[in-house]
Design a protein around this motif. Structure first.
Motif, mmCIF file in Angstrom:
data_model
loop_
_atom_site.group_PDB
_atom_site.id
_atom_site.type_symbol
_atom_site.label_atom_id
_atom_site.label_comp_id
_atom_site.label_asym_id
_atom_site.label_seq_id
_atom_site.Cartn_x
_atom_site.Cartn_y
_atom_site.Cartn_z
ATOM 1 N N PHE A 182 -32.256 -22.850 27.089
ATOM 2 C CA PHE A 182 -32.749 -21.657 26.394
ATOM 3 C C PHE A 182 -34.228 -21.434 26.693
ATOM 4 O O PHE A 182 -34.661 -20.312 26.950
ATOM 5 N N MET A 183 -35.013 -22.508 26.660
ATOM 6 C CA MET A 183 -36.441 -22.397 26.953
ATOM 7 C C MET A 183 -36.662 -21.876 28.371
ATOM 8 O O MET A 183 -37.531 -21.024 28.608
ATOM 9 N N LYS A 184 -35.903 -22.373 29.321
ATOM 10 C CA LYS A 184 -36.050 -21.931 30.710
ATOM 11 C C LYS A 184 -35.658 -20.459 30.875
ATOM 12 O O LYS A 184 -36.252 -19.739 31.684
ATOM 13 N N GLU A 185 -34.683 -20.014 30.105
ATOM 14 C CA GLU A 185 -34.250 -18.618 30.174
ATOM 15 C C GLU A 185 -35.249 -17.681 29.497
ATOM 16 O O GLU A 185 -35.260 -16.474 29.767
ATOM 17 N N ASN A 186 -36.063 -18.233 28.610
ATOM 18 C CA ASN A 186 -37.013 -17.426 27.835
ATOM 19 C C ASN A 186 -38.423 -18.015 27.989
ATOM 20 O O ASN A 186 -39.119 -18.288 27.017
ATOM 21 N N ALA A 187 -38.820 -18.191 29.242
ATOM 22 C CA ALA A 187 -40.028 -18.958 29.554
ATOM 23 C C ALA A 187 -41.329 -18.158 29.446
ATOM 24 O O ALA A 187 -42.401 -18.711 29.669
ATOM 25 N N PHE A 188 -41.261 -16.863 29.093
ATOM 26 C CA PHE A 188 -42.485 -16.110 28.812
ATOM 27 C C PHE A 188 -42.812 -16.385 27.347
ATOM 28 O O PHE A 188 -42.387 -15.669 26.443
ATOM 29 N N ALA A 189 -43.555 -17.462 27.122
ATOM 30 C CA ALA A 189 -43.690 -18.034 25.787
ATOM 31 C C ALA A 189 -45.081 -17.814 25.206
ATOM 32 O O ALA A 189 -46.051 -17.586 25.938
ATOM 33 N N LEU A 190 -45.165 -17.904 23.889
ATOM 34 C CA LEU A 190 -46.423 -17.722 23.168
ATOM 35 C C LEU A 190 -47.050 -19.090 22.913
ATOM 36 O O LEU A 190 -46.470 -19.925 22.231
ATOM 37 N N VAL A 191 -48.248 -19.314 23.484
ATOM 38 C CA VAL A 191 -48.972 -20.572 23.287
ATOM 39 C C VAL A 191 -50.058 -20.329 22.246
ATOM 40 O O VAL A 191 -50.895 -19.439 22.417
ATOM 41 N N THR A 192 -50.037 -21.097 21.166
ATOM 42 C CA THR A 192 -50.958 -20.868 20.059
ATOM 43 C C THR A 192 -51.790 -22.114 19.775
ATOM 44 O O THR A 192 -51.356 -23.237 20.010
ATOM 45 N N GLY A 193 -52.998 -21.883 19.246
ATOM 46 C CA GLY A 193 -53.876 -22.981 18.865
ATOM 47 C C GLY A 193 -54.728 -22.584 17.679
ATOM 48 O O GLY A 193 -54.683 -21.439 17.208
ATOM 49 N N ILE A 194 -55.515 -23.508 17.177
ATOM 50 C CA ILE A 194 -56.320 -23.292 15.984
ATOM 51 C C ILE A 194 -57.749 -22.951 16.378
ATOM 52 O O ILE A 194 -58.470 -23.782 16.941
ATOM 53 N N GLY A 195 -58.152 -21.700 16.114
ATOM 54 C CA GLY A 195 -59.513 -21.268 16.407
ATOM 55 C C GLY A 195 -60.445 -21.543 15.244
ATOM 56 O O GLY A 195 -60.050 -22.102 14.220
ATOM 57 N N GLU A 196 -61.698 -21.130 15.399
ATOM 58 C CA GLU A 196 -62.692 -21.392 14.360
ATOM 59 C C GLU A 196 -62.446 -20.551 13.112
ATOM 60 O O GLU A 196 -62.634 -21.020 11.987
ATOM 61 N N GLN A 197 -62.026 -19.281 13.286
ATOM 62 C CA GLN A 197 -61.764 -18.424 12.139
ATOM 63 C C GLN A 197 -60.288 -18.082 12.007
ATOM 64 O O GLN A 197 -59.747 -18.065 10.891
ATOM 65 N N TYR A 198 -59.650 -17.790 13.110
ATOM 66 C CA TYR A 198 -58.248 -17.399 13.113
ATOM 67 C C TYR A 198 -57.508 -18.181 14.198
ATOM 68 O O TYR A 198 -58.117 -18.657 15.153
ATOM 69 N N PRO A 199 -56.190 -18.286 14.074
ATOM 70 C CA PRO A 199 -55.420 -18.858 15.184
ATOM 71 C C PRO A 199 -55.595 -17.983 16.431
ATOM 72 O O PRO A 199 -55.835 -16.783 16.324
ATOM 73 N N VAL A 200 -55.474 -18.592 17.591
ATOM 74 C CA VAL A 200 -55.508 -17.846 18.850
ATOM 75 C C VAL A 200 -54.150 -18.018 19.536
ATOM 76 O O VAL A 200 -53.439 -18.995 19.297
ATOM 77 N N ALA A 201 -53.816 -17.054 20.372
ATOM 78 C CA ALA A 201 -52.524 -17.109 21.042
ATOM 79 C C ALA A 201 -52.578 -16.334 22.344
ATOM 80 O O ALA A 201 -53.361 -15.390 22.486
ATOM 81 N N THR A 202 -51.749 -16.733 23.277
ATOM 82 C CA THR A 202 -51.590 -15.998 24.521
ATOM 83 C C THR A 202 -50.161 -16.180 25.012
ATOM 84 O O THR A 202 -49.570 -17.246 24.839
ATOM 85 N N GLN A 203 -49.589 -15.145 25.579
ATOM 86 C CA GLN A 203 -48.223 -15.214 26.079
ATOM 87 C C GLN A 203 -48.254 -15.427 27.584
ATOM 88 O O GLN A 203 -48.920 -14.674 28.318
ATOM 89 N N ILE A 204 -47.557 -16.455 28.043
ATOM 90 C CA ILE A 204 -47.688 -16.921 29.422
ATOM 91 C C ILE A 204 -46.324 -17.323 29.976
ATOM 92 O O ILE A 204 -45.536 -17.965 29.276
ATOM 93 N N PRO A 205 -46.021 -16.994 31.236
ATOM 94 C CA PRO A 205 -44.815 -17.542 31.864
ATOM 95 C C PRO A 205 -45.032 -19.019 32.171
ATOM 96 O O PRO A 205 -46.058 -19.404 32.736
ATOM 97 N N LEU A 206 -44.071 -19.830 31.804
ATOM 98 C CA LEU A 206 -44.209 -21.279 31.940
ATOM 99 C C LEU A 206 -43.150 -21.858 32.873
ATOM 100 O O LEU A 206 -42.018 -21.364 32.930
ATOM 101 N N ALA A 207 -43.542 -22.920 33.561
ATOM 102 C CA ALA A 207 -42.574 -23.759 34.275
ATOM 103 C C ALA A 207 -42.247 -24.938 33.357
ATOM 104 O O ALA A 207 -43.132 -25.445 32.663
#
Length: 203
Positions: A18-43
């Protein structure tokens, strides 16, 4: 995450597929004020029983700077989703709902050197463009690649924990599930049809 045992896929190979079929994924982390995120195609690779996600992103963006400071990230893989009407149940006296498939992978992100960045771009390019297309990575000029790697950085995420919710009306009786599938097929849109297929697999 919305967690019930009957909504959880126990077969890890199906989850990885399922992950491989839907590999344009949202990568999130903890920023100083708000969470940050970016959507990236993954291997996605399995090495020595561990799951590794790799890709690349623009340098010096808010998410790059955040991930450098705090390398613990969560990656969200999402698939088909759709509204399910309670009127389709044998007992419609309950609330309607939403069926969907999603995976949350948590782990540690590590940024690569220049060669690692090139390898990360090539891995994604080879997957989607192929190696014989006119747009194949190996057809890019050295000058273009040298310029490109100054603006981006490759990364690898070692997955340390993973959860999934494959919510497909598993808590409903068989007749209700069959009718849900029939009604979803009648809609004719991609998401409803995809959820109907996933439900059929589990009947």
């Amino acid at each position: 995450m919305y967690k019930f045992p009957y909504y959880t896929e126990q077969d890890e190979q199906k989850v990885i597929a399922f992950m491989k079929e839907n590999a344009f994924a949202l990568v999130t982390g903890i920023g100083e004020q708000y969470p940050v995120a970016t959507q990236i195609p993954l291997a996605i690779e399995i090495k020595d029983g561990k799951i590794f996600l790799s890709g690349h992103l623009m340098r010096k963006t808010d998410h790059h700077l955040t991930f450098e400071k705090n390398n613990k990230v969560m990656v969200l893989f999402t698939g088909a989703h759709c509204f399910v009407s309670a009127s389709w149940y044998t007992n419609p006296g309950v609330g309607s709902t939403w069926n969907y498939l999603t995976v949350q992978a948590k782990g540690t992100i590590t940024f690569t050197d220049e060669q690692g960045t090139i390898d990360a771009v090539k891995a994604v390019s080879d997957k989607y463009e192929g190696t014989t297309s006119a747009g194949a990575f190996d057809n890019l000029s050295k000058e273009y690649i040298d310029h490109m790697v100054k603006a981006i950085v490759g990364f690898t995420i070692e997955v340390e924990s993973m959860e999934n919710t494959f919510k497909l009306s598993q808590n409903r009786d068989t007749d209700s599930q069959k009718n849900i599938i029939e009604q979803l097929k009648k809609r004719g849109d991609y998401n409803s049809a995809a959820i109907a297929v996933e439900m059929e697999k589990r009947l």
